[in-house]
Design a protein around this motif. Structure first.
Motif, PDB file in Angstrom:
ATOM      1  N   GLY A  36       1.791   3.346  -6.662  1.00 45.27           N
ATOM      2  CA  GLY A  36       1.774   2.450  -7.805  1.00 45.27           C
ATOM      3  C   GLY A  36       3.144   2.367  -8.468  1.00 45.27           C
ATOM      4  O   GLY A  36       4.029   3.158  -8.198  1.00 45.27           O
ATOM      5  N   GLN A  37       3.321   1.428  -9.304  1.00 51.24           N
ATOM      6  CA  GLN A  37       4.580   1.249 -10.030  1.00 51.24           C
ATOM      7  C   GLN A  37       4.304   1.354 -11.515  1.00 51.24           C
ATOM      8  O   GLN A  37       3.185   1.097 -11.938  1.00 51.24           O
ATOM      9  CB  GLN A  37       5.182  -0.119  -9.703  1.00 51.24           C
ATOM     10  CG  GLN A  37       5.521  -0.311  -8.251  1.00 51.24           C
ATOM     11  CD  GLN A  37       6.631   0.615  -7.793  1.00 51.24           C
ATOM     12  OE1 GLN A  37       7.526   0.950  -8.563  1.00 51.24           O
ATOM     13  NE2 GLN A  37       6.551   1.062  -6.563  1.00 51.24           N
ATOM     14  N   PRO A  38       5.171   1.662 -12.393  1.00 54.62           N
ATOM     15  CA  PRO A  38       6.525   2.161 -12.144  1.00 54.62           C
ATOM     16  C   PRO A  38       6.516   3.657 -11.853  1.00 54.62           C
ATOM     17  O   PRO A  38       5.513   4.315 -12.057  1.00 54.62           O
ATOM     18  CB  PRO A  38       7.236   1.881 -13.461  1.00 54.62           C
ATOM     19  CG  PRO A  38       6.176   1.982 -14.492  1.00 54.62           C
ATOM     20  CD  PRO A  38       4.897   1.499 -13.822  1.00 54.62           C
ATOM     21  N   GLY A  39       7.626   4.169 -11.434  1.00 55.70           N
ATOM     22  CA  GLY A  39       7.798   5.594 -11.242  1.00 55.70           C
ATOM     23  C   GLY A  39       7.224   6.174  -9.967  1.00 55.70           C
ATOM     24  O   GLY A  39       7.218   7.378  -9.802  1.00 55.70           O
ATOM     25  N   ASP A  46      -2.244  -2.522  -2.959  1.00 57.15           N
ATOM     26  CA  ASP A  46      -2.956  -3.121  -1.829  1.00 57.15           C
ATOM     27  C   ASP A  46      -3.307  -2.014  -0.838  1.00 57.15           C
ATOM     28  O   ASP A  46      -2.654  -1.838   0.170  1.00 57.15           O
ATOM     29  CB  ASP A  46      -2.074  -4.195  -1.173  1.00 57.15           C
ATOM     30  CG  ASP A  46      -2.719  -4.839   0.037  1.00 57.15           C
ATOM     31  OD1 ASP A  46      -3.924  -4.615   0.287  1.00 57.15           O
ATOM     32  OD2 ASP A  46      -1.995  -5.551   0.762  1.00 57.15           O
ATOM     33  N   TRP A  47      -4.337  -1.232  -1.174  1.00 59.21           N
ATOM     34  CA  TRP A  47      -4.687  -0.056  -0.375  1.00 59.21           C
ATOM     35  C   TRP A  47      -4.914  -0.415   1.090  1.00 59.21           C
ATOM     36  O   TRP A  47      -4.375   0.238   1.986  1.00 59.21           O
ATOM     37  CB  TRP A  47      -5.931   0.611  -0.963  1.00 59.21           C
ATOM     38  CG  TRP A  47      -6.234   1.928  -0.330  1.00 59.21           C
ATOM     39  CD1 TRP A  47      -7.133   2.170   0.659  1.00 59.21           C
ATOM     40  CD2 TRP A  47      -5.621   3.177  -0.640  1.00 59.21           C
ATOM     41  NE1 TRP A  47      -7.131   3.495   0.996  1.00 59.21           N
ATOM     42  CE2 TRP A  47      -6.205   4.139   0.211  1.00 59.21           C
ATOM     43  CE3 TRP A  47      -4.646   3.578  -1.537  1.00 59.21           C
ATOM     44  CZ2 TRP A  47      -5.844   5.477   0.186  1.00 59.21           C
ATOM     45  CZ3 TRP A  47      -4.286   4.914  -1.566  1.00 59.21           C
ATOM     46  CH2 TRP A  47      -4.873   5.842  -0.718  1.00 59.21           C
ATOM     47  N   ALA A  48      -5.701  -1.448   1.358  1.00 62.18           N
ATOM     48  CA  ALA A  48      -5.986  -1.839   2.745  1.00 62.18           C
ATOM     49  C   ALA A  48      -4.705  -2.260   3.462  1.00 62.18           C
ATOM     50  O   ALA A  48      -4.508  -1.946   4.636  1.00 62.18           O
ATOM     51  CB  ALA A  48      -7.012  -2.964   2.780  1.00 62.18           C
ATOM     52  N   GLY A  49      -3.804  -2.953   2.753  1.00 65.20           N
ATOM     53  CA  GLY A  49      -2.537  -3.347   3.348  1.00 65.20           C
ATOM     54  C   GLY A  49      -1.660  -2.146   3.666  1.00 65.20           C
ATOM     55  O   GLY A  49      -0.981  -2.116   4.690  1.00 65.20           O
ATOM     56  N   LEU A  54       0.653   1.602   7.757  1.00 64.15           N
ATOM     57  CA  LEU A  54       0.814   2.933   8.355  1.00 64.15           C
ATOM     58  C   LEU A  54       0.236   2.983   9.772  1.00 64.15           C
ATOM     59  O   LEU A  54       0.833   3.594  10.670  1.00 64.15           O
ATOM     60  CB  LEU A  54       0.144   3.985   7.476  1.00 64.15           C
ATOM     61  CG  LEU A  54       0.803   4.187   6.109  1.00 64.15           C
ATOM     62  CD1 LEU A  54      -0.043   5.112   5.252  1.00 64.15           C
ATOM     63  CD2 LEU A  54       2.226   4.707   6.250  1.00 64.15           C
ATOM     64  N   ARG A  55      -0.880   2.318   9.985  1.00 62.04           N
ATOM     65  CA  ARG A  55      -1.456   2.287  11.337  1.00 62.04           C
ATOM     66  C   ARG A  55      -0.547   1.552  12.301  1.00 62.04           C
ATOM     67  O   ARG A  55      -0.377   1.950  13.453  1.00 62.04           O
ATOM     68  CB  ARG A  55      -2.845   1.652  11.303  1.00 62.04           C
ATOM     69  CG  ARG A  55      -3.867   2.578  10.707  1.00 62.04           C
ATOM     70  CD  ARG A  55      -5.261   2.016  10.792  1.00 62.04           C
ATOM     71  NE  ARG A  55      -6.203   3.020  10.315  1.00 62.04           N
ATOM     72  CZ  ARG A  55      -7.339   2.740   9.738  1.00 62.04           C
ATOM     73  NH1 ARG A  55      -7.718   1.482   9.583  1.00 62.04           N
ATOM     74  NH2 ARG A  55      -8.135   3.703   9.322  1.00 62.04           N
TER      75      ARG A  55
END
Length: 72
Positions: A36-39, A46-49, A54-55
């Motif tokens: 997540g942003q910021p920091g 976009d968890w699925a993205g 990564l896959r």
């Protein structure tokens, strides 16, 4: 004609051992930006993205993922 990096590339193994019995490529994927942003903390928007990215990286041969717990 050889360049100045030839000796370094020949002297540095492409893979290295971690954990005693596992070998990984020296160049990996740093997952810090999948947060997540910021920091750079919290879940990726976009968890699925992120999972798909990564896959895909793994499909392309990445076998070293930096996924420090501190990233979120």
């Amino acid at each position: 004609m050889p360049n100045g990096n030839d000796a370094i590339e020949q002297a540095t193994p492409r893979r290295f051992a971690i954990g005693g019995d596992m070998s990984v490529d020296r160049i990996g994927y740093g997952a810090m930006r999948l947060t997540g942003q910021p920091g750079n903390f919290g879940p990726f928007e976009d968890w699925a993205g992120g999972v798909a990215l990564l896959r895909r990286a793994a499909d392309l041969g990445v076998d070293f993922f930096d996924s420090a717990f501190a990233y979120g």
